[in-house]
Design a protein around this motif. Structure first.
Motif, mmCIF file in Angstrom:
data_model
loop_
_atom_site.group_PDB
_atom_site.id
_atom_site.type_symbol
_atom_site.label_atom_id
_atom_site.label_comp_id
_atom_site.label_asym_id
_atom_site.label_seq_id
_atom_site.Cartn_x
_atom_site.Cartn_y
_atom_site.Cartn_z
ATOM 1 N N GLY A 1 0.795 -1.217 0.000
ATOM 2 C CA GLY A 1 0.000 0.000 0.000
ATOM 3 C C GLY A 1 0.827 1.266 0.000
ATOM 4 O O GLY A 1 0.305 2.349 -0.277
ATOM 5 N N LEU B 1 -2.679 2.407 -3.832
ATOM 6 C CA LEU B 1 -3.666 2.754 -2.815
ATOM 7 C C LEU B 1 -4.651 1.626 -2.538
ATOM 8 O O LEU B 1 -5.105 1.450 -1.398
ATOM 9 C CB LEU B 1 -4.427 4.015 -3.243
ATOM 10 C CG LEU B 1 -5.219 4.751 -2.160
ATOM 11 C CD1 LEU B 1 -4.302 5.174 -1.015
ATOM 12 C CD2 LEU B 1 -5.928 5.958 -2.755
ATOM 13 N N TRP B 2 -4.989 0.823 -3.546
ATOM 14 C CA TRP B 2 -5.998 -0.222 -3.325
ATOM 15 C C TRP B 2 -5.535 -1.225 -2.273
ATOM 16 O O TRP B 2 -6.354 -1.784 -1.535
ATOM 17 C CB TRP B 2 -6.325 -0.945 -4.638
ATOM 18 C CG TRP B 2 -5.203 -1.773 -5.206
ATOM 19 C CD1 TRP B 2 -4.320 -1.414 -6.166
ATOM 20 C CD2 TRP B 2 -4.839 -3.120 -4.820
ATOM 21 N NE1 TRP B 2 -3.425 -2.423 -6.420
ATOM 22 C CE2 TRP B 2 -3.729 -3.492 -5.609
ATOM 23 C CE3 TRP B 2 -5.345 -4.034 -3.903
ATOM 24 C CZ2 TRP B 2 -3.118 -4.732 -5.505
ATOM 25 C CZ3 TRP B 2 -4.728 -5.280 -3.793
ATOM 26 C CH2 TRP B 2 -3.633 -5.622 -4.583
ATOM 27 N N ALA B 3 -4.224 -1.469 -2.196
ATOM 28 C CA ALA B 3 -3.707 -2.416 -1.207
ATOM 29 C C ALA B 3 -3.947 -1.907 0.214
ATOM 30 O O ALA B 3 -4.183 -2.705 1.130
ATOM 31 C CB ALA B 3 -2.223 -2.669 -1.442
ATOM 32 N N LEU B 4 -3.902 -0.582 0.405
ATOM 33 C CA LEU B 4 -4.193 -0.017 1.722
ATOM 34 C C LEU B 4 -5.641 -0.273 2.123
ATOM 35 O O LEU B 4 -5.936 -0.521 3.291
ATOM 36 C CB LEU B 4 -3.916 1.487 1.730
ATOM 37 C CG LEU B 4 -2.460 1.942 1.841
ATOM 38 C CD1 LEU B 4 -2.401 3.463 1.883
ATOM 39 C CD2 LEU B 4 -1.800 1.348 3.068
#
Length: 405
Positions: free
Chosen positions: A314, A318-321
């Motif tokens: 992340g 951002l999607w991993a966050l």
């Protein structure tokens, strides 16, 4: 063989509330928990408004929010163990009124020193949730005990999210002083209503000093291996969560190549991921009742371990966050439900055991947060993720002996 909880009930007979009071006692306790837990984090989202009002900068008044943590820790150590010896109806009422009075005093303060003093008192007195959780565990049927505890924990996390999200929005609309007054009114009203609805406890006159419960903490933990494991494992889990969550704003708002350059308001919306905890809590309670606390804690640790590399990723996408935030909140609350249920049922003094458990988790989180801030400064977001990973390893590796169901 009677459990520790039934033994405690035998020593402190109660008159159960009847009718509507009995039917709505658990939802009322969960709601009161949400409101009182929010008071600990009330100042944090209001710091820019407070600084503007006092002619200062947010960084110069940030210590006011930290004072709340110290106040809550002090309240846990002094007041929470009294749940084993003092009539909880009276104690809940008194602490709720003291909290409300302190919040009103904070709203009327003319400077940061007076505000910090008010926040310190309010946070120390807002330990009502930790007085009510042992009562919920005592009253609950054995096969549904974890689900009842989970309902209160869901209220606690909902209050934390509400303080960070709704508190900031209300402060922007009506001013930070109005938020403090509104919190005082809600705290007093729900505190007194909850105290009235609680069962009447007929207890012998209490002996010893105000700090007798605090003095008993080491021996209570030493006599119960299950309680010790619950304390250490939750310290590891809460430490990993705190390291990641308290440092996340630094990653999101950094305007150089190491961050995303988001505004403070936008970064604050990440607090909504805390709502995942409210939804996971009832499921976790059911799993604890069905499969036992040990399996749920093990699964929670695996989920938290999986979230650490997602958080690291992340730092670049951002999607991993988003995924990691949901995963770590789910792991935290599942572990919390399982470990706290175990802590509440493993000794004959559940309030004292619960105090040891909560303080251990709080200490683990505070130390990990401090290390994570330094790690971010010297090693960036990867250093924060490393702190979280190490905390999970320590929490699990030091408790590898078999856990009794």
């Amino acid at each position: 063989m009677p459990t520790a909880v039934t033994a405690q009930q035998a020593r402190t007979p109660t008159r159960e509330p009847g009718g509507i009071a009995a039917r709505f006692l658990l939802p009322l306790i969960a709601l009161a928990t949400a409101v009182t837990a929010a008071n600990i984090y009330l100042a944090a989202p209001l710091l820019p408004l407070i600084a503007r009002d006092f002619g200062s900068t947010p960084s110069a008044v940030a210590w006011v929010a930290s004072v709340a943590q110290f106040g809550y820790a002090a309240g846990l150590l002094v007041f929470a163990p009294l749940g084993d010896t003092v009539n909880r109806r009276r104690l809940v009422a008194v602490l709720s009124l003291v909290t409300a009075a302190a919040l009103v005093a904070g709203a009327m303060s003319a400077g940061t020193t007076a505000l910090a003093a008010a926040v310190l008192i309010a946070s120390a007195a807002t330990v009502v949730p930790q007085l009510l959780v042992p009562l919920v565990a005592q009253r609950a049927p054995a096969d549904r005990r974890a689900r009842h505890v989970a309902a209160v924990i869901a209220g606690l996390f909902t209050g934390i999210v509400a303080a960070r999200v709704l508190g900031g929005l209300a402060g922007q609309a009506f001013g930070w002083r109005a938020v403090f007054v509104g919190a005082a009114v809600l705290t007093a009203a729900l505190g007194l209503l909850t105290a009235y609805a609680l069962p009447v406890e007929h207890r012998a006159a209490r002996t010893g000093s105000l700090f007798s419960g605090l003095a008993a903490l080491p021996s209570v933990v030493r006599r119960s291996p299950d309680l010790w494991r619950a304390c250490v494992r939750q310290a590891g889990m809460y430490g990993a969560w705190s390291a990641l969550w308290t440092s996340l704003a630094l990653l999101l708002t950094a305007e150089d190549a190491t961050g995303y350059g988001l505004t403070t308001a936008t970064a604050g919306l990440f607090g909504l991921f805390g709502l995942a905890a409210s939804m996971v809590a009832p499921l976790a309670g059911g799993f604890v009742d069905r499969f036992g606390a040990a399996k749920v804690v093990r699964s929670a640790y695996l989920l938290a371990a999986a979230s650490v590399p997602l958080f690291w990723l992340g730092g670049h996408v951002l999607w991993a966050l988003f995924v990691a935030a949901i995963a770590v909140h789910a792991a935290l609350v599942a572990s919390h439900v399982a470990n706290q249920t175990l802590a509440l049922t493993t000794t004959s003094t559940p309030a004292t055991a619960n105090t040891a458990y909560v303080v251990a988790g709080f200490a683990g989180g505070a130390i990990a947060s401090a290390l994570a801030g330094s790690a971010f400064t010297h090693f960036g977001w990867g250093g924060v993720c490393a702190v979280a990973g190490v905390w999970l390893v320590l929490g699990w590796a030091t408790t590898t002996t078999a856990v009794r169901r």
